[in-house]
Design a protein around this motif. Structure first.
Motif, PDB file in Angstrom:
ATOM      1  N   LYS A  90      88.468   4.313 -61.511  1.00  0.00           N
ATOM      2  CA  LYS A  90      87.972   5.648 -61.839  1.00  0.00           C
ATOM      3  C   LYS A  90      86.672   5.913 -61.091  1.00  0.00           C
ATOM      4  CE  LYS A  90      89.904   5.725 -66.471  1.00  0.00           C
ATOM      5  NZ  LYS A  90      89.617   5.814 -67.894  1.00  0.00           N
ATOM      6  N   ALA A  91      86.445   7.177 -60.787  1.00  0.00           N
ATOM      7  CA  ALA A  91      85.198   7.584 -60.155  1.00  0.00           C
ATOM      8  C   ALA A  91      84.062   7.447 -61.165  1.00  0.00           C
ATOM      9  CB  ALA A  91      85.299   9.021 -59.654  1.00  0.00           C
ATOM     10  N   ARG A  93      79.375   7.178 -61.342  1.00  0.00           N
ATOM     11  CA  ARG A  93      78.079   7.240 -60.644  1.00  0.00           C
ATOM     12  C   ARG A  93      76.977   6.871 -61.608  1.00  0.00           C
ATOM     13  NH1 ARG A  93      76.965  12.815 -58.285  1.00  0.00           N
ATOM     14  NH2 ARG A  93      79.031  12.497 -57.498  1.00  0.00           N
ATOM     15  N   ARG A 106      77.527   5.215 -56.395  1.00  0.00           N
ATOM     16  CA  ARG A 106      78.680   6.049 -56.700  1.00  0.00           C
ATOM     17  C   ARG A 106      79.955   5.302 -56.337  1.00  0.00           C
ATOM     18  NH1 ARG A 106      79.723  11.983 -54.290  1.00  0.00           N
ATOM     19  NH2 ARG A 106      78.708  10.995 -52.550  1.00  0.00           N
ATOM     20  N   GLN A 108      83.972   6.114 -55.692  1.00  0.00           N
ATOM     21  CA  GLN A 108      84.906   7.215 -55.479  1.00  0.00           C
ATOM     22  C   GLN A 108      86.136   6.718 -54.739  1.00  0.00           C
ATOM     23  OE1 GLN A 108      82.572  10.012 -53.314  1.00  0.00           O
ATOM     24  NE2 GLN A 108      82.649   8.885 -51.396  1.00  0.00           N
ATOM     25  N   LYS A 109      87.230   7.442 -54.910  1.00  0.00           N
ATOM     26  CA  LYS A 109      88.471   7.090 -54.218  1.00  0.00           C
ATOM     27  C   LYS A 109      88.386   7.564 -52.781  1.00  0.00           C
ATOM     28  CE  LYS A 109      91.170   7.370 -58.408  1.00  0.00           C
ATOM     29  NZ  LYS A 109      92.254   8.035 -59.134  1.00  0.00           N
ATOM     30  N   LEU A 114      88.915   2.071 -52.734  1.00  0.00           N
ATOM     31  CA  LEU A 114      87.804   2.471 -53.590  1.00  0.00           C
ATOM     32  C   LEU A 114      86.507   2.291 -52.807  1.00  0.00           C
ATOM     33  CD1 LEU A 114      88.042   3.448 -56.484  1.00  0.00           C
ATOM     34  CD2 LEU A 114      87.462   1.173 -57.234  1.00  0.00           C
TER      35      LEU A 114
END
Length: 145
Positions: A90-91, A93, A106, A108-109, A114
């Motif tokens: 999952k994203a 931050r 952070r 992110q995909k 990833l």
């Protein structure tokens, strides 16, 4: 003159063979059954996807917890630390403190998997290493200025 119709079996036209209509059905059902068995075997033998389970902020860096060892590629790009894992997750931050100064991170995909980036107002350098711990895989990212 007799037609080709069946009337009490009194003509020379042979009756249609019922097996000729069943043979394509048998072949089709065998093909479907074989495909389903193949899909089930494929699901049983497919490796479990690597998943980022937890991001933990620690003194001077991050601990990233995975269910299995992921492939990892990391670089320091213009003072930013970027790590790419072949995993799902999952994203997220957040921020951490490095010598009393904030560092933003952070998850992110991306196309390669990833992407974990760490950014600060000053150039960052870092080291990362993975170890197996309690049946899970932990990647320790340690930062320095």
């Amino acid at each position: 003159m007799h037609g080709s119709e069946h009337k009490d079996g009194e003509h020379s036209t042979p009756e249609p063979d019922p097996r000729s209509q069943l043979w394509p059905r048998v072949l089709f059902s065998m093909a479907i059954f074989g495909m389903l068995v193949g899909l089930m075997i494929g699901r049983l033998t497919a490796p479990e996807p690597r998943v980022l389970e937890q991001v933990q902020v620690v003194e001077g860096g991050l601990d990233l917890w995975f269910n299995e060892e992921p492939k990892l590629h990391g670089e320091e790009v213009e003072g930013t630390l970027a790590l790419v894992f072949e995993a799902e997750g999952k994203a997220a931050r957040g921020q951490l403190q490095l010598q009393g100064k904030p560092v933003a991170w952070r998850v992110q995909k991306s196309d390669g998997g990833l992407l974990v980036t760490l950014v600060a107002t000053r150039p960052l350098h870092g080291d990362w290493a993975g170890t197996e711990d309690e049946g899970r895989w932990r990647v320790q990212v340690r930062l320095r200025e």
